[in-house]
Every structure is written in structure tokens, then in C-alpha cells.
Design a protein around this motif. Structure first.
Motif, PDB file in Angstrom:
ATOM      1  N   GLY A 169       0.824  -1.208   0.000  1.00  0.00           N
ATOM      2  CA  GLY A 169       0.000   0.000   0.000  1.00  0.00           C
ATOM      3  C   GLY A 169       0.858   1.257   0.000  1.00  0.00           C
ATOM      4  N   ALA A 170       1.918   1.235   0.823  1.00  0.00           N
ATOM      5  CA  ALA A 170       2.827   2.380   0.869  1.00  0.00           C
ATOM      6  C   ALA A 170       3.560   2.543  -0.454  1.00  0.00           C
ATOM      7  CB  ALA A 170       3.831   2.188   2.012  1.00  0.00           C
ATOM      8  N   GLY A 186      13.197  10.451  -5.311  1.00  0.00           N
ATOM      9  CA  GLY A 186      14.098  10.149  -4.203  1.00  0.00           C
ATOM     10  C   GLY A 186      13.367  10.085  -2.881  1.00  0.00           C
ATOM     11  N   GLU A 187      12.432  11.004  -2.669  1.00  0.00           N
ATOM     12  CA  GLU A 187      11.652  10.995  -1.424  1.00  0.00           C
ATOM     13  C   GLU A 187      10.805   9.740  -1.331  1.00  0.00           C
ATOM     14  OE1 GLU A 187      10.821  15.695  -0.427  1.00  0.00           O
ATOM     15  OE2 GLU A 187       9.740  14.768  -2.101  1.00  0.00           O
ATOM     16  N   ALA A 188      10.204   9.354  -2.455  1.00  0.00           N
ATOM     17  CA  ALA A 188       9.375   8.145  -2.464  1.00  0.00           C
ATOM     18  C   ALA A 188      10.209   6.906  -2.145  1.00  0.00           C
ATOM     19  CB  ALA A 188       8.705   7.983  -3.824  1.00  0.00           C
ATOM     20  N   LYS A 189      11.373   6.791  -2.751  1.00  0.00           N
ATOM     21  CA  LYS A 189      12.246   5.630  -2.513  1.00  0.00           C
ATOM     22  C   LYS A 189      12.734   5.601  -1.070  1.00  0.00           C
ATOM     23  CE  LYS A 189      13.980   5.627  -7.272  1.00  0.00           C
ATOM     24  NZ  LYS A 189      15.161   5.859  -8.129  1.00  0.00           N
ATOM     25  N   ASP A 190      13.156   6.757  -0.550  1.00  0.00           N
ATOM     26  CA  ASP A 190      13.691   6.811   0.818  1.00  0.00           C
ATOM     27  C   ASP A 190      12.623   6.438   1.839  1.00  0.00           C
ATOM     28  OD1 ASP A 190      16.123   7.594  -0.191  1.00  0.00           O
ATOM     29  OD2 ASP A 190      15.874   9.725   0.283  1.00  0.00           O
ATOM     30  N   LEU A 192       9.888   4.654   1.351  1.00  0.00           N
ATOM     31  CA  LEU A 192       9.537   3.241   1.210  1.00  0.00           C
ATOM     32  C   LEU A 192      10.628   2.355   1.791  1.00  0.00           C
ATOM     33  CD1 LEU A 192       7.597   1.128   0.220  1.00  0.00           C
ATOM     34  CD2 LEU A 192       8.548   1.370  -2.089  1.00  0.00           C
ATOM     35  N   LEU A 193      11.879   2.726   1.597  1.00  0.00           N
ATOM     36  CA  LEU A 193      12.999   1.982   2.176  1.00  0.00           C
ATOM     37  C   LEU A 193      12.884   1.922   3.690  1.00  0.00           C
ATOM     38  CD1 LEU A 193      15.820   0.668   2.218  1.00  0.00           C
ATOM     39  CD2 LEU A 193      16.795   2.970   2.036  1.00  0.00           C
TER      40      LEU A 193
END
Length: 209
Positions: A169-170, A186-190, A192-193
């Protein structure tokens, strides 16, 4: 040679017929473009035939129904996502941080490659029980892959399905926000990580308590 002779010669040269696989690839590419430019509501088999420059029977032969076309688009997206993730996993370090980064980056990057098209296709997939079932089946395969990748770092306990569903979902929400320009890739990847690592860490903490 006169221009008339050249025209006659070119018109007499038969067009090379595409293989079934190449034709399907062409039709899917045109379908993705249609969704991007006009939205998923505009995607019909007749419209696809018109835009692809082929007869309706050719399109119907490949997809049969609009639902079949939507399912094929989602399968195409899933195959691209799987290939991207598998290649990145092969090159990654065997650590939780590295594997979680691969999952996060692969998911976001694949959605960004499809731009605004994939949210429309995913939304359309919820329009019928049959399409919703297809979506769920591919989601289950993706979550099983994530569990297999992450579970070696989760102690003795199995990563719970609820945690994997929350991760998915995230991933969808963050990827769509990045595709719309609300946040950066980058914000989305960070983010989610961080969510993936936290999910695995909670499982470790629970197993050791």
C-alpha cells in the motif's frame, strides 16, 4: 527512374507482416500511449485498432475483450517490474538495507517509467471481480517474492502478511505521488525503504521477545 515508376515499385512491395509477438508488443505500446494521452476510459478495442492502424479483428484476436486488454497491460507492467527487480537483486549486497533498497527503488522506478498510465490501469482493474482477481494474483506473486528476499533478515519468524500488504500500500501510494509530481522520486524511494526496513525489524523484535 521517374517518380511514377518509383511509386509503382514501392506500392508493389508488400509490407512485412509482424509476428504475433511483435504485433502484440505494438498494440500494447499504442494502448499505453492512449491511456497516457486520453485516460483509461478512452481505451477500447475499436479505438486501439484505429490508433494502431490495424483492423478490429486483429485487436480482438489478441485481447478478445476490453477486460482482456486491461489485464494484458497490467501483465506487461508486472513483467517489466519483475525484470527490473530481478536484475537489481542480482547485483545487490546480501544485506537488509541493500535488498530493501532494491525493492523500494524497483517499484518506484517502474511506476515512473509508466508515468500517469499505470494508476489509471490499476483503477480500471478494480471495475470487475475478474480483473480484481487478476490484480490480486499478481500482487500475491510480488509479495511472495518480497517475503523470500527479506525473510533471511527477519530472525526465526515469518514476515506477516499484514506487514507485506502495508508495504505494498505504501509502495503504490508513494510511487503514484512521485508520478504526479507531488513528491520527488528520491523521497518516495527513501520513505519506502524506511518502511520496509521497519517492517523487517519489527518481525525480528517480535521473534526475539
Amino acid at each position: 527512374m521517374s517518380s511514377l515508376d518509383e511509386n509503382l515499385r514501392s506500392s508493389a512491395t508488400p509490407r512485412r507482416r509482424l509476428s504475433r509477438e511483435d504485433r502484440q508488443r505494438q498494440l500494447l505500446d499504442v494502448a499505453w500511449r492512449l491511456v497516457r494521452e486520453e485516460g483509461s476510459e478512452a481505451l477500447t478495442l475499436a479505438r486501439l485498432a484505429e490508433q494502431a492502424g490495424v483492423t478490429k479483428p486483429i485487436v480482438y484476436d489478441h485481447f478478445t475483450t476490453r477486460s482482456g486488454l486491461l489485464a494484458a497491460l497490467y501483465q506487461d507492467f508486472d513483467a517489466r517490474q519483475t525484470a527490473l527487480m530481478d536484475a537489481a537483486l542480482e547485483a545487490s549486497e546480501p544485506t537488509l538495507e541493500s535488498r530493501a533498497e532494491v525493492i523500494a527503488s524497483s517499484f518506484v522506478e517502474c511506476v515512473l517509467l509508466q508515468g500517469r498510465e499505470i494508476p489509471g490501469v490499476i483503477a480500471a482493474l478494480t471495475s470487475s471481480p475478474e480483473l480484481e482477481r487478476i490484480k490480486r494474483e499478481y500482487e500475491a506473486i510480488f509479495l511472495d517474492k518480497c517475503r523470500a528476499v527479506l525473510e533471511p533478515f527477519a530472525g526465526k519468524k515469518r514476515i506477516p502478511q499484514a506487514g507485506l500488504r502495508a508495504m505494498l500500500g505504501a509502495a503504490e501510494a508513494l510511487s503514484n505521488a512521485a508520478a504526479s509530481g507531488e513528491i520527488s522520486a528520491g523521497e518516495a524511494k527513501d520513505e519506502l525503504l524506511v518502511s520496509i526496513v521497519a517492517m523487517v525489524t519489527r518481525t525480528v523484535d517480535t521473534s526475539s521477545s
